[in-house]
Design a protein around this motif. Structure first.
Motif, PDB file in Angstrom:
ATOM      1  N   UNK A 183      14.629  12.025 -37.741  1.00  0.00           N
ATOM      2  CA  UNK A 183      15.299  11.800 -38.814  1.00  0.00           C
ATOM      3  C   UNK A 183      17.102  12.036 -38.632  1.00  0.00           C
ATOM      4  N   UNK A 184      16.993  13.090 -37.554  1.00  0.00           N
ATOM      5  CA  UNK A 184      18.456  13.229 -37.200  1.00  0.00           C
ATOM      6  C   UNK A 184      19.243  11.926 -36.384  1.00  0.00           C
ATOM      7  N   UNK A 185      18.300  11.196 -35.718  1.00  0.00           N
ATOM      8  CA  UNK A 185      18.872   9.907 -35.118  1.00  0.00           C
ATOM      9  C   UNK A 185      19.102   8.823 -36.326  1.00  0.00           C
ATOM     10  N   UNK A 186      18.244   8.900 -37.372  1.00  0.00           N
ATOM     11  CA  UNK A 186      18.613   7.950 -38.431  1.00  0.00           C
ATOM     12  C   UNK A 186      19.808   8.192 -39.092  1.00  0.00           C
ATOM     13  N   UNK A 206      22.353   2.326 -28.828  1.00  0.00           N
ATOM     14  CA  UNK A 206      21.385   3.546 -28.126  1.00  0.00           C
ATOM     15  C   UNK A 206      20.623   3.942 -29.145  1.00  0.00           C
ATOM     16  N   UNK A 207      21.031   4.601 -30.344  1.00  0.00           N
ATOM     17  CA  UNK A 207      20.253   5.237 -31.408  1.00  0.00           C
ATOM     18  C   UNK A 207      19.389   4.289 -31.949  1.00  0.00           C
ATOM     19  N   UNK A 208      19.695   3.037 -32.079  1.00  0.00           N
ATOM     20  CA  UNK A 208      18.786   2.045 -32.640  1.00  0.00           C
ATOM     21  C   UNK A 208      17.360   1.706 -31.816  1.00  0.00           C
ATOM     22  N   UNK A 266      15.409   5.050 -32.315  1.00  0.00           N
ATOM     23  CA  UNK A 266      14.692   4.757 -33.452  1.00  0.00           C
ATOM     24  C   UNK A 266      13.411   4.313 -33.404  1.00  0.00           C
ATOM     25  N   UNK A 267      13.247   3.180 -32.469  1.00  0.00           N
ATOM     26  CA  UNK A 267      12.229   2.440 -32.336  1.00  0.00           C
ATOM     27  C   UNK A 267      10.835   2.814 -31.511  1.00  0.00           C
ATOM     28  N   UNK A 268      11.353   4.096 -30.852  1.00  0.00           N
ATOM     29  CA  UNK A 268      10.383   4.837 -29.868  1.00  0.00           C
ATOM     30  C   UNK A 268       9.210   5.407 -30.677  1.00  0.00           C
ATOM     31  N   UNK A 269       7.969   5.310 -30.374  1.00  0.00           N
ATOM     32  CA  UNK A 269       6.835   5.926 -31.153  1.00  0.00           C
ATOM     33  C   UNK A 269       6.191   6.805 -30.190  1.00  0.00           C
ATOM     34  N   UNK A 270       5.692   7.920 -30.787  1.00  0.00           N
ATOM     35  CA  UNK A 270       4.618   8.487 -29.705  1.00  0.00           C
ATOM     36  C   UNK A 270       3.425   8.072 -29.816  1.00  0.00           C
ATOM     37  N   UNK A 271       2.809   7.882 -28.470  1.00  0.00           N
ATOM     38  CA  UNK A 271       1.598   7.129 -28.097  1.00  0.00           C
ATOM     39  C   UNK A 271       0.656   8.025 -27.330  1.00  0.00           C
TER      40      UNK A 271
END
Length: 210
Positions: A158-161, A111-113, A116-121
């Motif tokens: 950063x917390x997710x990473x 789930x966290x990975x 981590x891949x989601x970007x603002x668009x």
């Protein structure tokens, strides 16, 4: 055998049970089909004939033997389960709970990975908006305008990473302990067949026994 081998033996016994069940569920394996040709009643001087037309499988085993094999598998599964439970009870490491919890860790890491891949668009849709105004004649008219769609992540990346790194480290450490426990824990059980033999080979060996 060690605990890892015991679990492999457990899976093999389950596979053998499924195979035996499938074998006995096949009508061709538990019945004999014969055709009786009464030629003499239809033509003078012709001989009657009885033919075996059973559609045999490639490997035929006596049905009674396969039934006995099923009951033997149940007994072996019972013995193995008792031996595994006894081995686990003697451990100072709660392996079942550790395995179950580590599955949750790996699932959460996935789930966290993904997060981590989601970007603002930001996407501009040309003439994507529609509005209506009244013209000088008092008629309602349509007009179009550009529309900007902004999607912003609503979490601390950063917390997710850091959470992912911590979670993965914990999962790896527990996996190492689980592997060591599987190999180092002895189970008082002897598998009656070759662990690497196929279902057909095992049943063939068993059917040859008295």
């Amino acid at each position: 055998m060690n605990l890892k081998e015991a679990f492999q033996a457990q899976n093999k016994l389950d596979d053998l049970f499924v195979y035996a069940d499938s074998y006995l569920g096949n009508l061709n394996n538990v019945t004999v089909t014969k055709e009786k040709h009464f030629r003499s009643k239809a033509a003078k001087g012709q001989q009657d004939e009885e033919l075996d037309v059973t559609d045999y499988d490639e490997k035929k085993f006596p049905a009674e033997k396969v039934i006995d094999f099923l009951f033997m598998l149940i007994d072996e599964r019972k013995k193995l389960s008792s031996a595994i439970n006894a081995a686990k009870a003697a451990m100072d490491f709660p392996i079942d709970a550790a395995v179950d919890l580590n599955k949750k860790r790996h699932f959460a890491a996935g789930i966290l990975r993904g997060l981590r891949q989601i970007q603002s668009t930001k996407v501009v849709r040309k003439n994507g908006g529609v509005g209506f105004v009244f013209n000088n004649e008092g008629n309602q008219t349509e007009y179009r305008y550009d529309l900007e769609l902004i999607r912003t992540i609503d979490f601390d990346r950063n917390r997710v990473r850091s959470s992912l790194q911590k979670l993965q480290k914990e999962a790896d450490e527990i996996s190492t302990k689980i592997d060591a426990a599987l190999i180092g824990t002895q189970v008082d059980y002897e598998y009656p067949f070759d662990l690497h033999a196929s279902e057909v080979e095992v049943l063939e060996e068993y059917s040859m026994q008295k």
